[in-house]
Design an enzyme around this catalytic site. Structure first.
Site, PDB file in Angstrom:
ATOM      1  CG  ASP A   1      -2.232   0.742   0.949  1.00 35.29           C
ATOM      2  OD1 ASP A   1      -2.224   1.664   0.115  1.00 35.29           O
ATOM      3  OD2 ASP A   1      -3.256   0.418   1.578  1.00 35.29           O
TER       4      ASP A   1
ATOM      5  CD  GLU B   1      -6.615   5.449   3.281  1.00 29.38           C
ATOM      6  OE1 GLU B   1      -5.743   4.934   4.008  1.00 29.38           O
ATOM      7  OE2 GLU B   1      -6.380   5.874   2.129  1.00 29.38           O
TER       8      GLU B   1
END
Length: 632
Positions: free
Chosen positions: A313, A519
């Protein structure tokens, strides 16, 4: 000319011709020949590559720090655009501007010694969401409601075309997380709390990539052609199961639970030929996924036979240590040993390349690990046809935000809405609403706000409120075009008591919900509707017969208002096509959606998922009232 001179000329010509023939022969490289078998091409290219070229292939840099000169100098294997203004070619950039940018960067790759094309990647998690005028589909939390894999495949195919319209061949999608706690700020990226539904929704992968041939070798990546893109299943593994729903947190669960809840969608993704898999920021029982060799190498690569590449990521390896980036060399070493192949380092490509080169040259990392990573990356690039078609095609521009795709998104909205309440008694339903009436009120912070309607991961990382971010139809606009021309539509975002009493409304449509987030900034311990939403509900629904439309990325606290409300609709984050909401409100189509998530009474009950021993929800998993379309 004498005989001797003639002989000299002939000898010279023969030598020149031999040199030309030798040069022509030298110009033939097996890896450049599409007629050669994939394995032959990979092997031929690998044997020609230096260590520097191999490490370059493993490096993915952000567009904001990249140029064709830098790509050529460092042999960078990949570039990405993150959803920040500096990582885009321009605000509101056209497809041509995007393609020009991608091709300019690609020119740096194909001018390197070996001419290995770079692969450009972008987040396209609900359509091509970073690009102005793209079709923005409902977020996954809504799509899971549909339980419709055929629809998901169509959405994948439409997304692939819109991404290709901007010259990009690789998307960081789909997210196949199984969100087990709605307090998690990424819950709207998950199709369901039920692994069976998430597994069903992996049909978006053949939509994005194309249908893999029957009998194909398990685990081999597949991309059908220039109208398809490489997909990325994420985030491996257990990202939706963290303790208390904390983003990037710790998933505390035994192996049986992890493999039965969070792994099934990955099995299906691999069988369908997914090209790449992204590791999660999160941990499993205290071990960061970015350094979990058992799950990445032993299980994913060796047991499941995944042959695509594993990508980190964004700056994911930095987070291996606490605090992040406390020991970058250790993080690189740990991630390499875990089995990560491509590193989404973003801005620090030089530092990453220098440190990884040191680790290899000093034998901390064996060459076989480098070769495994590069072989996987090249396999995906060859499979995609990047070597034959490295430059993007301008002809796909017509697909960006095209009407066919907007119609598909509108259908997805219709199928994703869930009717939670319809009338204060079964005998007196409020929906469908009448189009022909005297005067109606549309109220609420989300009624005329395209940004709120789309949610996070739209144009920017955290999303944007307002109507200037992209093209689309707000719910208010959809109401105005749906009702009879003689029906007066009055809009007041947050009307006061005096306004309500001075007007005689036949009914009200109240559209409220969460503001955009993404997020960790979306993590919530209380899951309440932000003000002025609750005040608007109480004030309007206390005075006028009302339907409340919730624009949220997850179930939120609604129990205190249910008695006041006449009808309640969960619209999730529907995207740009607000007409899909009014299609159901006014009865052009009937409600069919069933909850793919449990709707709790109180956050004190969380986490609570279907099948739990003490299951006592406000609206259970699978709940959803239905209506019949109004006869025309």
């Amino acid at each position: 000319m004498g005989v001797n001179n003639m002989q000299k000329v002939l000898v010279l010509l023969t030598l020149v011709m031999c040199c030309w023939a030798s040069m022509a022969k030298a110009e033939y490289f097996k890896y450049k020949d599409p007629k050669q078998r994939l394995g032959v091409r990979i092997k031929d290219l690998m044997k020609r590559m230096t260590l520097e070229e191999k490490i370059g292939q493993m490096t993915q840099a952000d567009k904001s720090v990249a140029s064709k000169e830098i790509i050529k100098k460092y042999n960078l294997g990949s570039i990405l655009s993150i959803p920040f203004p500096t990582s885009l070619p321009a605000q509101g950039a056209s497809p041509k501007t995007w393609v020009d940018m991608v091709n300019d960067l690609q020119s740096g790759s194909i001018s390197t010694r070996l001419g290995i094309p770079m692969i450009y990647g972008i987040d396209a998690v609900h359509g091509h969401n970073n690009v102005y005028n793209a079709t923005v589909f409902p977020h996954n939390v809504g799509l899971g409601v549909t339980r419709d894999p055929v629809l998901l495949k169509k959405i994948g195919a439409a997304t692939a075309l819109e991404v290709r319209a901007t010259g990009i061949p690789y998307v960081f999608a789909p997210c196949i997380a199984v969100c087990r706690d709605p307090r998690w700020g990424r819950c709207y990226e998950s199709y369901s709390e039920d692994p069976k539904i998430v597994k069903l929704m992996t049909e978006i992968i053949p939509g994005l990539q194309g249908d893999i041939s029957v009998g194909s070798r398990k685990g081999v990546p597949y991309v059908e052609g220039q109208n398809k893109v490489a997909a990325c299943a994420k985030h491996y593994l257990g990202d939706g199961g963290t303790h208390l729903g904390v983003d990037e947190g710790n998933t505390i669960i035994d192996a049986k639970g992890l493999f039965s809840i969070h792994m099934p969608a990955y099995y299906d993704s691999i069988i369908k030929g997914v090209s790449t898999i992204m590791t999660s920021y999160s941990s499993w029982n205290g071990v960061k996924m970015h350094k979990n060799r058992f799950l990445v190498t032993d299980y994913l690569k060796n047991t499941l036979k995944f042959r695509g590449f594993v990508i980190s990521d964004f700056q994911g390896i930095d987070r291996i240590t606490t605090p992040p980036n406390a020991n970058y060399t250790y993080s690189i070493l740990a991630a390499m040993n875990a089995g990560i192949d491509m590193f989404m380092v973003g801005f620090t490509y030089e530092d990453f390349i220098t440190r990884l080169t040191y680790l290899v040259k000093n034998k901390f990392i064996p060459m076989r690990r480098i070769n495994d990573a590069v072989k996987r990356i090249l396999r995906v690039k060859f499979t995609m046809g990047l070597f034959e078609n490295p430059l993007a095609d301008y002809s796909y521009a017509k697909y960006l935000g095209c009407q066919e795709h907007r119609d598909l998104a509108r259908e997805a909205v219709r199928k994703s809405l869930v009717l939670l309440k319809n009338g204060k008694s079964v005998e007196n339903p409020l929906l469908p609403l009448s189009k022909k009436t005297s005067k109606i009120l549309v109220a609420g912070s989300h009624a005329d706000n395209l940004g709120n309607q789309c949610g996070g991961w739209t144009i920017q990382w955290q999303g944007l409120s307002g109507n200037n971010l992209t093209a689309g139809t707000t719910i208010l606009s959809a109401v105005k075009t749906t009702v009879d021309p003689r029906t007066q539509v009055v809009y007041s975002e947050n009307p006061d008591d005096k306004f309500l009493k001075s007007n005689k409304f036949d009914y009200a449509i109240v559209v409220v919900g969460e503001y955009p987030y993404a997020e960790l900034l979306g993590d919530s311990s209380n899951l309440t509707i932000p003000e002025p939403g609750p005040s608007t509900i109480k004030r309007v629904c206390g005075s006028v017969k009302c339907v409340v439309v919730l624009i949220t990325g997850r179930p939120v606290v609604v129990q205190p208002y249910v008695e006041t409300i006449d009808a309640l609709v969960a619209a999730w984050l529907p995207g740009t096509e607000g007409q899909g909401v009014t299609d159901l409100l006014f009865g052009d189509y009937g409600f069919t959606g069933k909850l793919a998530r449990t709707w709790f009474k109180s956050v004190d009950q969380l986490p609570m998922n279907v099948g739990d021993p003490h299951y006592d929800p406000l609206y259970p998993f699978g709940f959803g009232l239905t209506t019949e379309p109004r006869k025309k």
